[in-house]
Write a protein that holds these residues in place. Structure first.
Motif, PDB file in Angstrom:
ATOM      1  N   THR A   1      41.981  80.125  80.564  1.00  0.00           N
ATOM      2  CA  THR A   1      42.502  81.300  80.633  1.00  0.00           C
ATOM      3  C   THR A   1      43.326  81.387  79.386  1.00  0.00           C
ATOM      4  O   THR A   1      44.009  80.624  78.847  1.00  0.00           O
ATOM      5  CB  THR A   1      43.750  81.498  81.695  1.00  0.00           C
ATOM      6  OG1 THR A   1      43.026  81.158  82.951  1.00  0.00           O
ATOM      7  CG2 THR A   1      44.192  83.031  81.658  1.00  0.00           C
TER       8      THR A   1
ATOM      9  N   GLU B   1      28.805  90.558  73.121  1.00  0.00           N
ATOM     10  CA  GLU B   1      28.184  89.375  73.552  1.00  0.00           C
ATOM     11  C   GLU B   1      26.905  89.054  72.843  1.00  0.00           C
ATOM     12  O   GLU B   1      26.603  87.888  72.512  1.00  0.00           O
ATOM     13  CB  GLU B   1      27.705  89.170  75.170  1.00  0.00           C
ATOM     14  CG  GLU B   1      27.247  88.042  75.786  1.00  0.00           C
ATOM     15  CD  GLU B   1      28.592  87.019  75.604  1.00  0.00           C
ATOM     16  OE1 GLU B   1      29.697  87.207  75.581  1.00  0.00           O
ATOM     17  OE2 GLU B   1      28.321  85.825  75.322  1.00  0.00           O
TER      18      GLU B   1
ATOM     19  N   THR C   1      24.359  80.934  79.940  1.00  0.00           N
ATOM     20  CA  THR C   1      25.736  80.778  80.171  1.00  0.00           C
ATOM     21  C   THR C   1      25.867  79.126  80.541  1.00  0.00           C
ATOM     22  O   THR C   1      26.603  78.444  80.027  1.00  0.00           O
ATOM     23  CB  THR C   1      26.496  81.566  80.921  1.00  0.00           C
ATOM     24  OG1 THR C   1      26.463  82.953  80.154  1.00  0.00           O
ATOM     25  CG2 THR C   1      27.908  81.033  81.165  1.00  0.00           C
TER      26      THR C   1
ATOM     27  N   ARG D   1      34.571  80.476  80.258  1.00  0.00           N
ATOM     28  CA  ARG D   1      35.264  81.921  80.941  1.00  0.00           C
ATOM     29  C   ARG D   1      33.897  82.668  81.501  1.00  0.00           C
ATOM     30  O   ARG D   1      34.244  83.529  82.376  1.00  0.00           O
ATOM     31  CB  ARG D   1      35.813  82.701  79.430  1.00  0.00           C
ATOM     32  CG  ARG D   1      37.177  81.898  79.437  1.00  0.00           C
ATOM     33  CD  ARG D   1      37.786  82.462  78.263  1.00  0.00           C
ATOM     34  NE  ARG D   1      38.909  81.627  77.740  1.00  0.00           N
ATOM     35  CZ  ARG D   1      39.432  81.472  76.513  1.00  0.00           C
ATOM     36  NH1 ARG D   1      39.202  82.794  75.858  1.00  0.00           N
ATOM     37  NH2 ARG D   1      40.152  80.679  76.200  1.00  0.00           N
ATOM     38  N   TRP D   2      32.762  82.640  80.917  1.00  0.00           N
ATOM     39  CA  TRP D   2      31.858  83.505  81.427  1.00  0.00           C
ATOM     40  C   TRP D   2      31.472  83.020  82.807  1.00  0.00           C
ATOM     41  O   TRP D   2      30.994  83.562  83.524  1.00  0.00           O
ATOM     42  CB  TRP D   2      30.428  83.733  80.366  1.00  0.00           C
ATOM     43  CG  TRP D   2      30.455  84.864  79.772  1.00  0.00           C
ATOM     44  CD1 TRP D   2      30.771  85.065  78.239  1.00  0.00           C
ATOM     45  CD2 TRP D   2      30.332  86.175  79.963  1.00  0.00           C
ATOM     46  NE1 TRP D   2      30.750  86.134  77.931  1.00  0.00           N
ATOM     47  CE2 TRP D   2      30.507  87.156  78.926  1.00  0.00           C
ATOM     48  CE3 TRP D   2      29.887  86.573  81.297  1.00  0.00           C
ATOM     49  CZ2 TRP D   2      30.167  88.423  79.070  1.00  0.00           C
ATOM     50  CZ3 TRP D   2      29.637  88.247  81.578  1.00  0.00           C
ATOM     51  CH2 TRP D   2      29.797  88.960  80.104  1.00  0.00           C
TER      52      TRP D   2
ATOM     53  N   ARG E   1      33.928  84.108  85.419  1.00  0.00           N
ATOM     54  CA  ARG E   1      33.656  85.674  85.352  1.00  0.00           C
ATOM     55  C   ARG E   1      32.327  85.751  86.380  1.00  0.00           C
ATOM     56  O   ARG E   1      32.501  86.700  87.215  1.00  0.00           O
ATOM     57  CB  ARG E   1      33.356  86.303  84.207  1.00  0.00           C
ATOM     58  CG  ARG E   1      33.432  87.668  84.136  1.00  0.00           C
ATOM     59  CD  ARG E   1      33.575  88.118  82.513  1.00  0.00           C
ATOM     60  NE  ARG E   1      33.239  89.504  82.416  1.00  0.00           N
ATOM     61  CZ  ARG E   1      33.022  90.213  81.311  1.00  0.00           C
ATOM     62  NH1 ARG E   1      33.196  89.585  80.182  1.00  0.00           N
ATOM     63  NH2 ARG E   1      32.819  91.469  81.207  1.00  0.00           N
ATOM     64  N   LEU E   2      31.288  85.199  86.266  1.00  0.00           N
ATOM     65  CA  LEU E   2      30.055  85.439  86.788  1.00  0.00           C
ATOM     66  C   LEU E   2      30.365  84.798  88.247  1.00  0.00           C
ATOM     67  O   LEU E   2      29.644  85.467  89.384  1.00  0.00           O
ATOM     68  CB  LEU E   2      28.948  84.940  86.278  1.00  0.00           C
ATOM     69  CG  LEU E   2      28.727  85.704  84.978  1.00  0.00           C
ATOM     70  CD1 LEU E   2      27.437  84.903  84.010  1.00  0.00           C
ATOM     71  CD2 LEU E   2      28.234  87.256  85.324  1.00  0.00           C
TER      72      LEU E   2
ATOM     73  N   ASP F   1      32.720  83.961  90.116  1.00  0.00           N
ATOM     74  CA  ASP F   1      33.925  84.677  90.922  1.00  0.00           C
ATOM     75  C   ASP F   1      33.873  86.045  90.815  1.00  0.00           C
ATOM     76  O   ASP F   1      34.534  86.781  91.235  1.00  0.00           O
ATOM     77  CB  ASP F   1      35.103  83.953  90.400  1.00  0.00           C
ATOM     78  CG  ASP F   1      36.203  84.380  91.125  1.00  0.00           C
ATOM     79  OD1 ASP F   1      36.055  84.462  92.225  1.00  0.00           O
ATOM     80  OD2 ASP F   1      37.337  84.607  90.772  1.00  0.00           O
ATOM     81  N   GLY F   2      32.584  86.679  90.646  1.00  0.00           N
ATOM     82  CA  GLY F   2      32.429  88.086  90.473  1.00  0.00           C
ATOM     83  C   GLY F   2      31.831  88.528  91.662  1.00  0.00           C
ATOM     84  O   GLY F   2      32.227  88.640  92.733  1.00  0.00           O
TER      85      GLY F   2
ATOM     86  N   SER G   1      26.162  88.289  91.028  1.00  0.00           N
ATOM     87  CA  SER G   1      26.395  87.465  89.842  1.00  0.00           C
ATOM     88  C   SER G   1      26.739  86.072  90.144  1.00  0.00           C
ATOM     89  O   SER G   1      26.368  85.127  89.341  1.00  0.00           O
ATOM     90  CB  SER G   1      27.635  88.250  89.022  1.00  0.00           C
ATOM     91  OG  SER G   1      28.824  87.825  89.734  1.00  0.00           O
ATOM     92  N   HIS G   2      27.290  85.894  91.486  1.00  0.00           N
ATOM     93  CA  HIS G   2      27.587  84.464  91.919  1.00  0.00           C
ATOM     94  C   HIS G   2      26.189  83.697  92.145  1.00  0.00           C
ATOM     95  O   HIS G   2      25.902  82.540  91.800  1.00  0.00           O
ATOM     96  CB  HIS G   2      28.392  84.322  93.026  1.00  0.00           C
ATOM     97  CG  HIS G   2      28.569  83.128  93.984  1.00  0.00           C
ATOM     98  ND1 HIS G   2      29.538  82.286  93.366  1.00  0.00           N
ATOM     99  CD2 HIS G   2      27.665  82.282  94.604  1.00  0.00           C
ATOM    100  CE1 HIS G   2      29.621  81.132  94.074  1.00  0.00           C
ATOM    101  NE2 HIS G   2      28.284  81.220  94.847  1.00  0.00           N
TER     102      HIS G   2
ATOM    103  N   ALA H   1      35.356  78.903  89.494  1.00  0.00           N
ATOM    104  CA  ALA H   1      34.282  79.797  89.491  1.00  0.00           C
ATOM    105  C   ALA H   1      33.622  80.037  90.915  1.00  0.00           C
ATOM    106  O   ALA H   1      32.853  80.555  91.311  1.00  0.00           O
ATOM    107  CB  ALA H   1      33.280  79.484  88.653  1.00  0.00           C
TER     108      ALA H   1
END
Lengths: 167, 303
Positions: free
Chosen positions: A121, B73, B145, B190-191, B194-195, B197-198, B202-203, B257
């Motif tokens: 974060t 990106e 990623t 972080r990506w 994001r993916l 946990d999206g 995306s998961h 994630a």
């Protein structure tokens, strides 16, 4: 002829960074050394990032400025060690960046040895908006128009701005 | 020595800046002697291993420019590719000077054949972007990623130790690269969150991306005899030492994630040989054809 020439160091210090032209190479902290031996000038610079394409442009600009100032034999060397850090941007350089609407980096200090911690974060960073001074700003992208800059936006004046990210 | 010298001789370098000019002394100011007791062929091979990892990873990341899910990106991946290319240039320059046969970074990058490249398979496999048709799970941004997460976590652990290498050039390159790789790893992590946990989609694609790269993970921690010998000399890092640290980082990311670390997959080799020996996967020939084409078709071309 020699007596009429300005000092080589002074000439080199005035050369501007090709990507952040509000800064001189001295402000940016990439100008590492200027030595004059007889007729020969040896300038040592350091790259900001390993792949910074501006490094060649800096060398060409230094050669051009020194040649114009009357130094015929100019060599520019690139030195990696010790690695450049944004802490080497001078106070004057930081002021010039802010005046140009680019948020200067914060001081990072020396790195600790050993494993590098993961930062999942982004830590809340107080990067004041260079336009309105608000501290309510958010990072839009860690990677900006050049390797050394991130893109942020001010949540008060809503203007986007660049931030020289800490390295 | 530099194939571009003929085109730039007598020029101050003002007209060209992309590559092949003005970067003649990237290792100035560093003690460039080979440390005593270190075999030159081993040090050459090791610098090629590290340089080829960075070069090949950079080449594939650059292919995402204009193909990433959003403009920011495109810029991010291009910046990361540029950092890796810079690291590759320094490492290949070191390989060339230790080898002592007059080969510079360009000759090593563009004029070697596939079996002479020593990068790990993880760097070379096709994780997209798809050249034709829609992207498929395992060949898309999530797979890239996943590759960047594993690659940069491993490389960062390696280079953090390499800062203490007995070879002053490798130590200096590593000290610089560690700062860059820290940004790369954070970005990929972080990506991944994001993916992973999206949305369901995306998961699913993030998980497919991790499954895509996982068969190539064990190779990263398998020491080649050159690495073992140079680690004993204090020059290299034994990659087996990195496993627990890298696993710890990946587990932290996967937990955030909502993903699980897959079970280990044994390294696929040809008679015990893999990327570090110059044995590559199908993707490598296509990659080199694209990367080397310009230099081979138009020797000495400049921008």
């Amino acid at each position: 002829m020699t007596a009429a020439r300005p000092a080589a160091r002074a000439v080199a210090e005035r050369v501007r960074d090709p990507e952040l032209p509000v800064l001189t190479l001295a402000d940016l902290g990439v100008l590492r050394d200027v030595t004059v031996t007889g007729e020969r000038v040896l300038v040592t610079i350091t790259p900001t990032y390993s792949g910074c394409p501006a490094i060649d442009e800096m060398g060409a600009d230094l050669r051009r400025a020194l040649t114009a100032a009357g130094y015929a034999d100019v060599e520019v060397r690139t030195s990696l060690h010790p690695a450049w850090t944004t802490d080497w941007i001078t106070d004057d350089g930081r002021r010039k960046l802010a005046e140009a609407g680019i948020a200067p980096p914060q001081r990072v200090g020396p790195r600790a040895a050993g494993p590098i911690p993961l930062t999942l974060t982004p830590p809340p960073q107080r990067v004041p908006c260079p336009r309105c001074g608000s501290s309510r700003t958010a990072e839009l992208s860690r990677f900006g128009s050049t390797p050394c800059k991130a893109l942020r936006r001010c949540e008060d004046c809503a203007e986007p701005f660049e931030h020289v990210k800490e390295l | 020595m530099n194939v571009y010298d003929g085109l730039t001789a007598g020029d101050s370098g003002d007209a060209h800046w992309a590559f092949g000019t003005g970067f003649t002394e990237p290792l100035a100011g560093i003690d460039r002697d080979v440390p005593s007791g270190v075999d030159r062929a081993d040090l050459t091979a090791y610098a090629l291993m590290l340089g080829d990892d960075a070069l090949v990873a950079s080449q594939l990341l650059a292919a995402w420019t204009s193909r990433a899910p959003e403009l920011e990106e495109d810029v991010a991946l291009a910046n990361i590719a540029l950092d890796l290319l810079g690291q590759a240039r320094l490492l290949l320059t070191r390989a060339g000077e230790v080898e002592g046969r007059g080969r510079d970074e360009d000759a090593l990058a563009h004029l070697r054949a596939e079996h002479e490249f020593r990068n790990v398979h993880l760097a070379e496999i096709d994780c997209g972007p798809s050249r034709m048709g829609p992207s498929a799970p395992g060949r898309d941004f999530a797979a890239t990623t996943a590759r960047l997460l594993v690659f940069s976590s491993w490389k960062l652990a390696l280079f953090a130790r390499l800062r203490d290498s007995a070879d002053p050039v490798l130590a200096a390159v590593a000290a610089k690269a560690v700062k860059e790789l820290t940004y790369h790893r954070d970005h990929a992590a972080r990506w991944t969150v994001r993916l992973g946990d999206g949305t369901d989609e995306s998961h699913r694609r993030m998980r497919a991306g991790i499954e895509r790269v996982w068969p190539f993970v064990d190779e990263l921690f398998t020491a080649h005899p050159v690495e073992t010998r140079l680690a004993a000399a204090g020059v290299a890092v034994d990659p087996a030492e990195l496993r627990s640290e890298v696993d710890g980082v990946l587990d932290e990311v996967f937990a955030a994630a909502g993903l699980e670390r897959p079970a280990p997959v044994p390294v696929a080799t040809v008679a015990g040989r893999a990327g570090r020996d110059g044995v590559h996967t199908e993707a490598m020939g296509f990659l080199l054809a694209e990367m080397q084409h310009l230099h081979r078709s138009l020797p000495g071309a400049v921008w």
